[in-house]
Design an enzyme around this catalytic site. Sequence first.
Site, PDB file in Angstrom:
ATOM      1  N   HIS A 138     -34.489 -15.560 -36.507  1.00  0.00           N
ATOM      2  CA  HIS A 138     -34.185 -16.932 -36.439  1.00  0.00           C
ATOM      3  C   HIS A 138     -32.573 -16.744 -36.078  1.00  0.00           C
ATOM      4  CE1 HIS A 138     -33.559 -20.959 -36.518  1.00  0.00           C
ATOM      5  NE2 HIS A 138     -32.183 -20.745 -37.544  1.00  0.00           N
ATOM      6  N   ASN A 159     -41.911 -13.828 -35.618  1.00  0.00           N
ATOM      7  CA  ASN A 159     -40.914 -13.510 -34.437  1.00  0.00           C
ATOM      8  C   ASN A 159     -39.730 -12.807 -34.805  1.00  0.00           C
ATOM      9  OD1 ASN A 159     -39.817 -15.788 -35.372  1.00  0.00           O
ATOM     10  ND2 ASN A 159     -39.612 -16.809 -33.365  1.00  0.00           N
ATOM     11  N   LYS A 186     -36.583 -12.299 -40.623  1.00  0.00           N
ATOM     12  CA  LYS A 186     -37.792 -13.173 -41.155  1.00  0.00           C
ATOM     13  C   LYS A 186     -38.606 -12.032 -42.054  1.00  0.00           C
ATOM     14  CE  LYS A 186     -37.986 -16.592 -37.721  1.00  0.00           C
ATOM     15  NZ  LYS A 186     -38.765 -17.538 -37.070  1.00  0.00           N
ATOM     16  N   ARG A 206     -36.827  -9.688 -30.357  1.00  0.00           N
ATOM     17  CA  ARG A 206     -38.335 -10.014 -30.549  1.00  0.00           C
ATOM     18  C   ARG A 206     -39.196  -9.306 -29.544  1.00  0.00           C
ATOM     19  NH1 ARG A 206     -36.228 -16.194 -30.531  1.00  0.00           N
ATOM     20  NH2 ARG A 206     -36.045 -16.777 -32.787  1.00  0.00           N
ATOM     21  N   GLU A 259     -26.420 -24.484 -40.743  1.00  0.00           N
ATOM     22  CA  GLU A 259     -27.170 -23.383 -41.119  1.00  0.00           C
ATOM     23  C   GLU A 259     -26.463 -22.387 -42.147  1.00  0.00           C
ATOM     24  OE1 GLU A 259     -29.396 -21.877 -37.900  1.00  0.00           O
ATOM     25  OE2 GLU A 259     -30.478 -23.479 -37.949  1.00  0.00           O
ATOM     26  N   PHE A 274     -46.505 -27.317 -36.236  1.00  0.00           N
ATOM     27  CA  PHE A 274     -46.303 -26.225 -36.699  1.00  0.00           C
ATOM     28  C   PHE A 274     -45.427 -25.859 -37.922  1.00  0.00           C
ATOM     29  CE2 PHE A 274     -43.347 -26.162 -33.066  1.00  0.00           C
ATOM     30  CZ  PHE A 274     -42.294 -25.816 -33.701  1.00  0.00           C
ATOM     31  N   TYR A 286     -35.669 -25.916 -42.059  1.00  0.00           N
ATOM     32  CA  TYR A 286     -36.267 -26.355 -40.953  1.00  0.00           C
ATOM     33  C   TYR A 286     -36.676 -27.881 -40.722  1.00  0.00           C
ATOM     34  CZ  TYR A 286     -37.248 -21.530 -39.276  1.00  0.00           C
ATOM     35  OH  TYR A 286     -37.165 -20.266 -38.865  1.00  0.00           O
TER      36      TYR A 286
HETATM   37  P1  CMP Z   1     -37.171 -20.140 -34.956  1.00  0.00           P
HETATM   38  O1  CMP Z   1     -36.094 -19.632 -33.985  1.00  0.00           O
HETATM   39  O2  CMP Z   1     -37.115 -19.634 -36.397  1.00  0.00           O
HETATM   40  O3  CMP Z   1     -37.330 -21.695 -35.045  1.00  0.00           O
HETATM   41  C1  CMP Z   1     -38.502 -22.397 -35.431  1.00  0.00           C
HETATM   42  C2  CMP Z   1     -39.737 -21.461 -35.487  1.00  0.00           C
HETATM   43  O4  CMP Z   1     -41.011 -22.095 -35.345  1.00  0.00           O
HETATM   44  C3  CMP Z   1     -39.602 -20.605 -34.313  1.00  0.00           C
HETATM   45  O5  CMP Z   1     -38.372 -19.569 -34.695  1.00  0.00           O
HETATM   46  C4  CMP Z   1     -41.000 -20.097 -34.531  1.00  0.00           C
HETATM   47  O6  CMP Z   1     -41.206 -18.880 -35.102  1.00  0.00           O
HETATM   48  C5  CMP Z   1     -41.874 -21.070 -34.865  1.00  0.00           C
HETATM   49  N1  CMP Z   1     -42.703 -21.864 -34.229  1.00  0.00           N
HETATM   50  C6  CMP Z   1     -44.047 -21.467 -34.350  1.00  0.00           C
HETATM   51  N2  CMP Z   1     -44.813 -22.287 -33.162  1.00  0.00           N
HETATM   52  C7  CMP Z   1     -43.954 -22.766 -32.367  1.00  0.00           C
HETATM   53  C8  CMP Z   1     -43.963 -23.213 -31.110  1.00  0.00           C
HETATM   54  N3  CMP Z   1     -45.215 -23.635 -30.529  1.00  0.00           N
HETATM   55  N4  CMP Z   1     -42.792 -23.409 -30.662  1.00  0.00           N
HETATM   56  C9  CMP Z   1     -41.608 -23.120 -31.140  1.00  0.00           C
HETATM   57  N5  CMP Z   1     -41.434 -22.409 -32.112  1.00  0.00           N
HETATM   58  C10 CMP Z   1     -42.237 -22.373 -32.678  1.00  0.00           C
END
Ligand code: CMP
Length: 136
Positions: free
Chosen positions: A118, A115, A12, A105, A129, A60, A52
């Site tokens: 993904h 984080n 990311k 992470r 994906e 979010f 997404y």
């Molecule tokens: P990712 O695995 O990329 O999938 C969705 C992303 O949403 C997740 O990583 C996080 O970076 C982001 N995110 C932000 N807030 C939340 C939340 N409360 N719970 C889960 N994912 C979140």
Amino acid sequence: MSNVENTLSIIKPDAVERNLDSQIKEMFIKNGFDIIKEKKIQIDKIEAEKFYKVHETKPFYNDLCTYLSSGPIVVMVLEKENAILANRELMGSTNPKDAKEGTIRKKFGLSIDKNSVHGSDSLENAKIEIDFFFKS
Ligand code: CMP
């Protein structure tokens, strides 16, 4: 019986910005993944919203899509025995605060949003994906 799978991984914007892509790729390779496809790109917000879409009802969602489109990312297809689960284990918990020692992470993640990586969460989503980024 072997169960070789492909999964999609994204490094990311927070990690690419900090030049962590080589170190993260090394972690995949050390853990037995083959990186069979790879490209560095930047997507726009509309593409991030499509990617997404499963999260579109989440509070979010908007920030997440703004963030993913905020800078260059590295997208990869990883291959390994049980790659989907193995990648989720190597990435660690979504929130870096909860991630175990030795995970990507834990090592590099800054927050639940930033984080660093993904990874696909199921075989079905991995196919969707991978096609999203690599369908020719
Ligand atoms: P990712 O695995 O990329 O999938 C969705 C992303 O949403 C997740 O990583 C996080 O970076 C982001 N995110 C932000 N807030 C939340 C939340 N409360 N719970 C889960 N994912 C979140």
